[in-house]
Design a protein around this motif. Structure first.
Motif, PDB file in Angstrom:
ATOM      1  N   GLU A 230       0.835  -1.208   0.000  1.00 10.94           N
ATOM      2  CA  GLU A 230       0.000   0.000   0.000  1.00 10.94           C
ATOM      3  C   GLU A 230       0.868   1.255   0.000  1.00 10.94           C
ATOM      4  OE1 GLU A 230      -3.053   2.145   3.132  1.00 10.94           O
ATOM      5  OE2 GLU A 230      -3.008  -0.031   3.057  1.00 10.94           O
ATOM      6  N   ARG A 231       1.903   1.269   0.805  1.00  5.01           N
ATOM      7  CA  ARG A 231       2.800   2.426   0.840  1.00  5.01           C
ATOM      8  C   ARG A 231       3.518   2.598  -0.508  1.00  5.01           C
ATOM      9  NH1 ARG A 231       6.585   4.250   5.486  1.00  5.01           N
ATOM     10  NH2 ARG A 231       6.559   5.927   3.966  1.00  5.01           N
TER      11      ARG A 231
ATOM     12  N   ARG B 100       2.380   1.727  -3.468  1.00  2.00           N
ATOM     13  CA  ARG B 100       1.427   2.256  -4.453  1.00  2.00           C
ATOM     14  C   ARG B 100       1.243   3.757  -4.275  1.00  2.00           C
ATOM     15  NH1 ARG B 100      -1.331  -2.544  -3.258  1.00  2.00           N
ATOM     16  NH2 ARG B 100      -2.756  -1.477  -1.835  1.00  2.00           N
ATOM     17  N   ARG B 101       1.155   4.191  -3.038  1.00  2.00           N
ATOM     18  CA  ARG B 101       0.991   5.628  -2.800  1.00  2.00           C
ATOM     19  C   ARG B 101       2.230   6.394  -3.254  1.00  2.00           C
ATOM     20  NH1 ARG B 101      -3.253   7.346   0.331  1.00  2.00           N
ATOM     21  NH2 ARG B 101      -2.146   9.301   0.762  1.00  2.00           N
TER      22      ARG B 101
ATOM     23  N   ALA C 156       2.779   6.681  -7.041  1.00  2.00           N
ATOM     24  CA  ALA C 156       1.842   7.578  -7.718  1.00  2.00           C
ATOM     25  C   ALA C 156       2.357   9.009  -7.771  1.00  2.00           C
ATOM     26  CB  ALA C 156       0.491   7.541  -7.015  1.00  2.00           C
TER      27      ALA C 156
ATOM     28  N   LEU D  70      -2.709  10.587  -6.554  1.00  2.00           N
ATOM     29  CA  LEU D  70      -3.013   9.478  -5.653  1.00  2.00           C
ATOM     30  C   LEU D  70      -4.378   8.872  -5.962  1.00  2.00           C
ATOM     31  CD1 LEU D  70      -1.754  11.005  -2.291  1.00  2.00           C
ATOM     32  CD2 LEU D  70      -0.834   8.957  -3.403  1.00  2.00           C
TER      33      LEU D  70
ATOM     34  N   LEU E 150      -5.022   4.971  -6.959  1.00  2.00           N
ATOM     35  CA  LEU E 150      -5.693   4.127  -5.978  1.00  2.00           C
ATOM     36  C   LEU E 150      -7.163   3.897  -6.285  1.00  2.00           C
ATOM     37  CD1 LEU E 150      -4.155   5.776  -2.777  1.00  2.00           C
ATOM     38  CD2 LEU E 150      -3.363   3.712  -3.951  1.00  2.00           C
TER      39      LEU E 150
ATOM     40  N   ALA F  32      -8.279  10.016  -1.165  1.00  2.00           N
ATOM     41  CA  ALA F  32      -6.895   9.550  -1.228  1.00  2.00           C
ATOM     42  C   ALA F  32      -6.040  10.235  -0.172  1.00  2.00           C
ATOM     43  CB  ALA F  32      -6.329   9.792  -2.628  1.00  2.00           C
TER      44      ALA F  32
ATOM     45  N   GLU G 193      -7.000   8.791   3.286  1.00  2.00           N
ATOM     46  CA  GLU G 193      -6.434   7.452   3.441  1.00  2.00           C
ATOM     47  C   GLU G 193      -5.019   7.510   4.012  1.00  2.00           C
ATOM     48  OE1 GLU G 193      -6.397   3.183   2.847  1.00  2.00           O
ATOM     49  OE2 GLU G 193      -8.056   4.595   2.642  1.00  2.00           O
ATOM     50  N   GLY G 194      -4.306   8.581   3.716  1.00  2.00           N
ATOM     51  CA  GLY G 194      -2.955   8.731   4.230  1.00  2.00           C
ATOM     52  C   GLY G 194      -2.900   8.976   5.726  1.00  2.00           C
TER      53      GLY G 194
ATOM     54  N   ARG H  96      -6.441   4.768   7.551  1.00  2.00           N
ATOM     55  CA  ARG H  96      -6.783   3.736   6.575  1.00  2.00           C
ATOM     56  C   ARG H  96      -8.256   3.366   6.635  1.00  2.00           C
ATOM     57  NH1 ARG H  96      -4.646  -1.708   7.421  1.00  2.00           N
ATOM     58  NH2 ARG H  96      -3.975  -0.886   9.417  1.00  2.00           N
TER      59      ARG H  96
END
Length: 493
Positions: free
Chosen positions: A85-86, A88-89, A92, A142, A146, A153, A156-157, A160
Motif C-alpha cells: 500500500e505504501r 502504491r501511494r 503515484a 493518488l 488508488l 486519497a 487514506e494517508g 486507513r
C-alpha cells in the motif's frame, strides 16, 4: 519468509529511520530553531523526503513485492500488505512533486506564524495558494492510482479505510445533535468558582511532569518542552512533548500535557518486535487521537480522577481548598461555550470546529473553494455551526497550522478519535475490574494495561473499525459519544 521479503523488511526499516529524522527536525523547528533558520530547515526536510521517496519507489521494489513470501504469520502478512500500500501511494507521486511539497509546506508554515501573529491572511495567501495547488496535484495523482476520489486519497494517508462518504453522515448526525444539545447544556451548567492564580509556570511544569509520569510516561525516554502549539512527536523510545503555559490558567497546560501523554503512551506501547515496520506503527491518526482523548477527556476529567486531583492542585498552587473540590473542578473543566478557537473548545462544541474544517478542506481540494475566499467561507461556516463569527483571521482561518503545513484530510481524525475514545472507555468500564477505584487513586495502570493489550500492542495489524470491533465488539458507533455527552452535560442516563 523468503529473501525478497527479508529485503523489503530491511528497506522499510531504513525508510523509517529517515522518517524519524524528519520528525526530530520538525520538533526542533517548532521548539528551538531561530526564525532565520526556516529556509535551511525546509531544504533539509525536502532532501530527507526525497531520499525516503527514492528508496520506496526504487526499481527493485516492484520485483521484491511481487516475489515476497512472508510465510503464514498473520503479522508478517499484514506487514507485506501495508508495504504494498505504501509503495502504491509513493509510486503515484513524482519525486520532484514530493520535494516541491516539502519545500512549499516548510516555507508556508514559517510565513503562517507571522501572518497569524498579525491576524493577516493576505500575508500567507501566495504561499498558501502554492501549497493548495501542490496538494491538489498530489491528491489527483493518488486518487488516479488508488481508484479513489482525490480527497479520499488524502484521508487514506491519515486513517486507513475511512472515506468522506463515511464521515459526512456521521458529521451531519452530530450537527443535528449539537443544535439540540448545546442550548440545553448551556442552560443547565453552573458557574464555577475561579481560582484567582497566578499559577507560576515552574509549578505548572512540575505538576505536568508529575501527572504525565503518573499516567505512565517514562521521562528517561521523553522530554517536555514549550511551543506555540502543543504536540507530541519523536519516536517510541525518544518521545518529545510540548505545551504552553498561561499563569492565569493552569488547566490549559495540564490537560494539554495529559492529551499529548496519551499520544506518547500509544507510541511507547507499539509492538517492539515490529519496530520500524509498517505493521508495528500506529494504526492511523483517528486511532492516535482516541488514545490522547481517552486519557485527557475520558479519564482525567472523570469524577473519580478529579476527586484525586483536587488535593494535588491545592498542594501545588495553594489558596482555598474549596476551589479544588471535585464539583468545582468539574464545573471548571467541563464548561460549555461557543468558542471561536478549536484548541480551546469544549468536547460538546469541538466537533463543530472539525466539521467546518472537513467541509472547507474538501472544497479546497476539489477546486470548489479558491484559497483567497477561505476567510469568508470560514466566517459563514462558523456562523452556521455555532452562531458566532471571528473578529479577525487569527480567530478564523489562521488559527491552525495544519493546512499551511500541507496536511489536508487530517481534521476528521480529531472527531472520529473522540468518538472512538468514548466507545473504548465505555468498554473499559465494563471489562476492566476496579477501573473507577484506580482512577480515584490517581492510578492509570489498569486503563493503560488494557489499552496496551487492545490498542497499542496491535500496531497496524487492524484497520480503524476492525480495531474497535476487536476491543469493544463493534465498529465505530457515534451513539456512544453522544450518550457520553448526554450523561456528562445533560444529566442523561
Amino acid at each position: 519468509m523468503n529473501e525478497a521479503y527479508t529485503r523489503l523488511r530491511a528497506r522499510f526499516a531504513r525508510i523509517a529511520v529517515i522518517e524519524e529524522a524528519q520528525a526530530m527536525l520538525g520538533w526542533d523547528a517548532a521548539v528551538m530553531m531561530p526564525p532565520g533558520g526556516g529556509a535551511a530547515r525546509g531544504e533539509q526536510l525536502a532532501v530527507l523526503a526525497g531520499l525516503a521517496h527514492e528508496l520506496l519507489i526504487a526499481g527493485e521494489m516492484a520485483d521484491w513485492l511481487a516475489g515476497a513470501d512472508p510465510g503464514d504469520d498473520p503479522w508478517e502478512r499484514a506487514n507485506l500488505a501495508l508495504m504494498a500500500e505504501r509503495y502504491r501511494r509513493a509510486a503515484a507521486l513524482p519525486g520532484d512533486l514530493v520535494e516541491a511539497q516539502a519545500r512549499a509546506n516548510a516555507a508556508c508554515e514559517k510565513i503562517w506564524r507571522g501572518a497569524r501573529a498579525a491576524a493577516d491572511f493576505a500575508q500567507v495567501l501566495p504561499a498558501f495558494t502554492e501549497v493548495v495547488r501542490l496538494a491538489r496535484e498530489a491528491a489527483a495523482a493518488l486518487g488516479a492510482a488508488l481508484g479513489l476520489d482525490p480527497y479520499d486519497a488524502l484521508m487514506e494517508g491519515f486513517q486507513r479505510g475511512v472515506r468522506a462518504a463515511d464521515v459526512a453522515p456521521i458529521f451531519a448526525t452530530y450537527q443535528a445533535f449539537l443544535a439540540e444539545a448545546l442550548p440545553l447544556a448551556l442552560a443547565r451548567q453552573v458557574a464555577p468558582q475561579i481560582p484567582p492564580g497566578p499559577f507560576p509556570e515552574a509549578a505548572q511544569e512540575a505538576l505536568c511532569r508529575r501527572l504525565a509520569a503518573r499516567a505512565g510516561l517514562d521521562f528517561s525516554h521523553a522530554r517536555l518542552d514549550r511551543s506555540l502549539h502543543p504536540f507530541s512527536g519523536g519516536t517510541p523510545s525518544d518521545i518529545r512533548i510540548t505545551t504552553r503555559y498561561d499563569e492565569a490558567d493552569f488547566a490549559q497546560s495540564l490537560m494539554g500535557v495529559m492529551h499529548e501523554t496519551g499520544h506518547a503512551l500509544y507510541e511507547a506501547g507499539l509492538p517492539t518486535a515490529y519496530a520500524r515496520q509498517p505493521v508495528g506503527m500506529a494504526a492511523g491518526m483517528a486511532v492516535h487521537e482516541s488514545q490522547s482523548l481517552i486519557i485527557e477527556m475520558q479519564a482525567c476529567r472523570s469524577d473519580a480522577f478529579l476527586a484525586w486531583l483536587g488535593p494535588i492542585l491545592h498542594e501545588s498552587f495553594g489558596g482555598a481548598a474549596a476551589l479544588y473540590a471535585p464539583e468545582n473542578l468539574a464545573r471548571l473543566g467541563l464548561r460549555v461555550g461557543r468558542s471561536l478557537i478549536r484548541v480551546d473548545a469544549d468536547e460538546v462544541t469541538y466537533p463543530a470546529h472539525v466539521i467546518l474544517r472537513f467541509r472547507l478542506e474538501r472544497a479546497l481540494i476539489a477546486g470548489d473553494l479558491d484559497p483567497a475566499d477561505l476567510p469568508g467561507a470560514w466566517r459563514e461556516g462558523m456562523a452556521a455551526l455555532l452562531g458566532i463569527t471571528p473578529r479577525d483571521d487569527a480567530e478564523g482561518c489562521l488559527q491552525d497550522i495544519h493546512w499551511y503545513d500541507g496536511a489536508f484530510g487530517y481534521f476528521p481524525s480529531y472527531t472520529l478519535g473522540a468518538m472512538a475514545a468514548a466507545q473504548l472507555m465505555a468498554a473499559a468500564r465494563t471489562r476492566v475490574p476496579g477501573l473507577e477505584a484506580a482512577l480515584a487513586a490517581g492510578d492509570f495502570t489498569p486503563l493503560r494495561t488494557w489499552l496496551r493489550a487492545e490498542i497499542h500492542g496491535r500496531g497496524s495489524l487492524l484497520g480503524f473499525n476492525d480495531l474497535l470491533r476487536a476491543a469493544t465488539g463493534k465498529p465505530l458507533d457515534p451513539e456512544d459519544f453522544m450518550a457520553h455527552l448526554r450523561r456528562r452535560y445533560l444529566g442523561g442516563g
